[in-house]
Design a protein around this motif. Sequence first.
Motif, mmCIF file in Angstrom:
data_model
loop_
_atom_site.group_PDB
_atom_site.id
_atom_site.type_symbol
_atom_site.label_atom_id
_atom_site.label_comp_id
_atom_site.label_asym_id
_atom_site.label_seq_id
_atom_site.Cartn_x
_atom_site.Cartn_y
_atom_site.Cartn_z
ATOM 1 N N GLY A 186 5.264 11.346 -3.428
ATOM 2 C CA GLY A 186 4.695 12.235 -2.423
ATOM 3 C C GLY A 186 3.263 12.616 -2.689
ATOM 4 O O GLY A 186 2.592 13.185 -1.811
ATOM 5 N N GLY A 187 2.750 12.333 -3.896
ATOM 6 C CA GLY A 187 1.377 12.656 -4.253
ATOM 7 C C GLY A 187 1.168 14.118 -4.566
ATOM 8 O O GLY A 187 2.041 14.963 -4.357
ATOM 9 N N GLY A 207 -8.891 14.440 -3.049
ATOM 10 C CA GLY A 207 -7.912 13.830 -2.158
ATOM 11 C C GLY A 207 -6.537 13.847 -2.813
ATOM 12 O O GLY A 207 -6.292 14.564 -3.792
ATOM 13 N N THR A 208 -5.627 13.048 -2.296
ATOM 14 C CA THR A 208 -4.254 13.007 -2.800
ATOM 15 C C THR A 208 -4.135 11.994 -3.933
ATOM 16 O O THR A 208 -4.457 10.810 -3.767
ATOM 17 N N LEU A 209 -3.675 12.465 -5.078
ATOM 18 C CA LEU A 209 -3.477 11.605 -6.245
ATOM 19 C C LEU A 209 -2.030 11.098 -6.228
ATOM 20 O O LEU A 209 -1.093 11.895 -6.197
ATOM 21 N N VAL A 210 -1.847 9.760 -6.258
ATOM 22 C CA VAL A 210 -0.494 9.205 -6.207
ATOM 23 C C VAL A 210 -0.094 8.494 -7.493
ATOM 24 O O VAL A 210 1.057 8.084 -7.640
ATOM 25 N N ILE A 211 -1.011 8.294 -8.438
ATOM 26 C CA ILE A 211 -0.663 7.672 -9.715
ATOM 27 C C ILE A 211 -0.622 8.738 -10.801
ATOM 28 O O ILE A 211 -1.343 9.728 -10.745
ATOM 29 N N ASP A 212 0.244 8.533 -11.782
ATOM 30 C CA ASP A 212 0.392 9.480 -12.888
ATOM 31 C C ASP A 212 -0.602 9.117 -13.989
ATOM 32 O O ASP A 212 -0.402 8.123 -14.698
ATOM 33 N N PRO A 213 -1.674 9.882 -14.172
ATOM 34 C CA PRO A 213 -2.719 9.504 -15.140
ATOM 35 C C PRO A 213 -2.243 9.544 -16.582
ATOM 36 O O PRO A 213 -2.916 9.012 -17.469
ATOM 37 N N PHE A 214 -1.087 10.151 -16.840
ATOM 38 C CA PHE A 214 -0.575 10.213 -18.212
ATOM 39 C C PHE A 214 0.208 8.956 -18.593
ATOM 40 O O PHE A 214 0.715 8.860 -19.712
ATOM 41 N N PRO A 221 0.826 -1.216 0.000
ATOM 42 C CA PRO A 221 0.000 0.000 0.000
ATOM 43 C C PRO A 221 0.852 1.254 0.000
ATOM 44 O O PRO A 221 1.955 1.292 0.555
ATOM 45 N N ILE A 222 0.338 2.289 -0.662
ATOM 46 C CA ILE A 222 0.940 3.625 -0.622
ATOM 47 C C ILE A 222 0.029 4.479 0.256
ATOM 48 O O ILE A 222 -1.059 4.891 -0.178
ATOM 49 N N PRO A 223 0.407 4.729 1.507
ATOM 50 C CA PRO A 223 -0.464 5.527 2.392
ATOM 51 C C PRO A 223 -0.632 6.953 1.853
ATOM 52 O O PRO A 223 0.292 7.540 1.298
ATOM 53 N N THR A 224 -1.824 7.474 1.989
ATOM 54 C CA THR A 224 -2.115 8.853 1.561
ATOM 55 C C THR A 224 -2.929 9.522 2.654
ATOM 56 O O THR A 224 -4.090 9.171 2.876
ATOM 57 N N ALA A 225 -2.332 10.468 3.336
ATOM 58 C CA ALA A 225 -3.003 11.161 4.446
ATOM 59 C C ALA A 225 -4.279 11.832 3.943
ATOM 60 O O ALA A 225 -4.281 12.535 2.937
ATOM 61 N N GLY A 226 -5.375 11.579 4.642
ATOM 62 C CA GLY A 226 -6.644 12.200 4.284
ATOM 63 C C GLY A 226 -7.495 11.369 3.357
ATOM 64 O O GLY A 226 -8.713 11.591 3.265
ATOM 65 N N ASN A 227 -6.893 10.402 2.610
ATOM 66 C CA ASN A 227 -7.675 9.534 1.729
ATOM 67 C C ASN A 227 -8.189 8.322 2.504
ATOM 68 O O ASN A 227 -7.507 7.829 3.406
ATOM 69 N N ASN A 276 -6.402 5.237 -1.110
ATOM 70 C CA ASN A 276 -4.941 5.133 -1.070
ATOM 71 C C ASN A 276 -4.461 4.468 -2.357
ATOM 72 O O ASN A 276 -5.259 4.092 -3.220
ATOM 73 N N GLY A 277 -3.163 4.259 -2.496
ATOM 74 C CA GLY A 277 -2.621 3.632 -3.693
ATOM 75 C C GLY A 277 -1.983 2.292 -3.384
ATOM 76 O O GLY A 277 -1.815 1.892 -2.226
ATOM 77 N N LEU A 278 -1.603 1.574 -4.442
ATOM 78 C CA LEU A 278 -0.845 0.334 -4.325
ATOM 79 C C LEU A 278 0.369 0.411 -5.236
ATOM 80 O O LEU A 278 0.285 0.882 -6.380
ATOM 81 N N GLU A 279 1.498 -0.076 -4.734
ATOM 82 C CA GLU A 279 2.694 -0.275 -5.575
ATOM 83 C C GLU A 279 2.805 -1.757 -5.883
ATOM 84 O O GLU A 279 2.852 -2.582 -4.961
#
Length: 378
Positions: free
Chosen positions: A309-310, A316-323, A261-267, A369-372
């Motif tokens: 770092g998002g 909320g905090t975006l951690v993946i690059d949509p491009f 998991p990629i923790p994201t504060a607030g998500n 949150n995200g996943l790696e």
Amino acid sequence: MRPHASLFFGFLLAATTSLQAQLPEGYGVVPASGTPVRATYDLDAATFRVLDSEPAGYEDSALCYDNSVDLDPFLGPGNELADALVFPPGDEVFDWGIKFCGGSNFVDQLTIGFASFAPVGFNGSLTLRVYSRAFGFGVHGTPVAELPLTGLLSNGPFVPPHGLIPVYLTIELGSQSFYLPEGPIGWSYTNPDGMTGPLLVDVRIDAGTQNFFDVYSPGPAVDDNFQGTFLLPPGGASNDPLENSFYIQINENTVFGQSAPIPTAGNPQNLFSVVRPIIGTPWEAVVDLSSIVGATTSFLAITGQDIPGGTNSPYGTLVIDPFTLVGPGQARPAGVNHVFDLPIDPSLVGKVLYAQAFFDSAFGFLLSNGLELTVGSF
């Protein structure tokens, strides 16, 4: 003896062995006792390269099945007492054993042995085939790989005093890597030139080999073309009665699939995978919406890069690059898992990907949150 194969057999076999009754017509054992050569073959580029030392091998590859032992007397530094089997073009000669590796079953590298009395240069050729569920004695199993090898080192028709040059060839499979299940396996050769033969090694119980070869004519191995089973009599350079198996080493990929998991504060921390990402299998992920008021649908996307770092967004905090999207995203009703089929693509092994979900709620759209993800071979 077939005319094409007989051109050089008389000269090569005179000092080694006479053909026995159990040998198929046109078959013989020739010495390959010169200074051994190490080489690699890039299967994708179809290029042969002689090395100065042992090949380094792939970083994430490990020897799994080793059928390379030939307990012949020591000739001294720089020389080997080896033999090669030569046979008419068109025939397929089939060997078999038992593989129990406990690894990924994803074969990314093979090492074989051969010798060639094709004209001096790089004029030898072999086709190697690999089979699963092969029991021998006419049971060839299922073909899983066919590897044409051309431009191989050759040193004929007039060989040095010790015979042909034995070549140990590491084949880099690249995009042609394949799955080979545990259990009975087979490997076989055809030699389009009739002058290039696989090296022989001793039959060994631990490799599951037996004191026999099958012949299919013409190859590849199909039931209707099975011509029978034979064993080689003592002969060749070593006069070894146990030389009834073909040299092969099988390497399997060792990259272990992982997700973190990629923790994201607030998500909401509600995204996690159910299974590890492994090529050739479905990868399943859960977006847990049970605690989200008004949530009905989630959308999951996978990208090739993250945003370290998002970055803040209205959701909320975006951690993946949509491009850098990897394929289309997926929409699923609440409570239904996301499933992505990972293809059998060797280029994906070891690749790091990133996943994040976007979903509705009574308070508007939100990001999870995200996943790696590290894509593995097992």
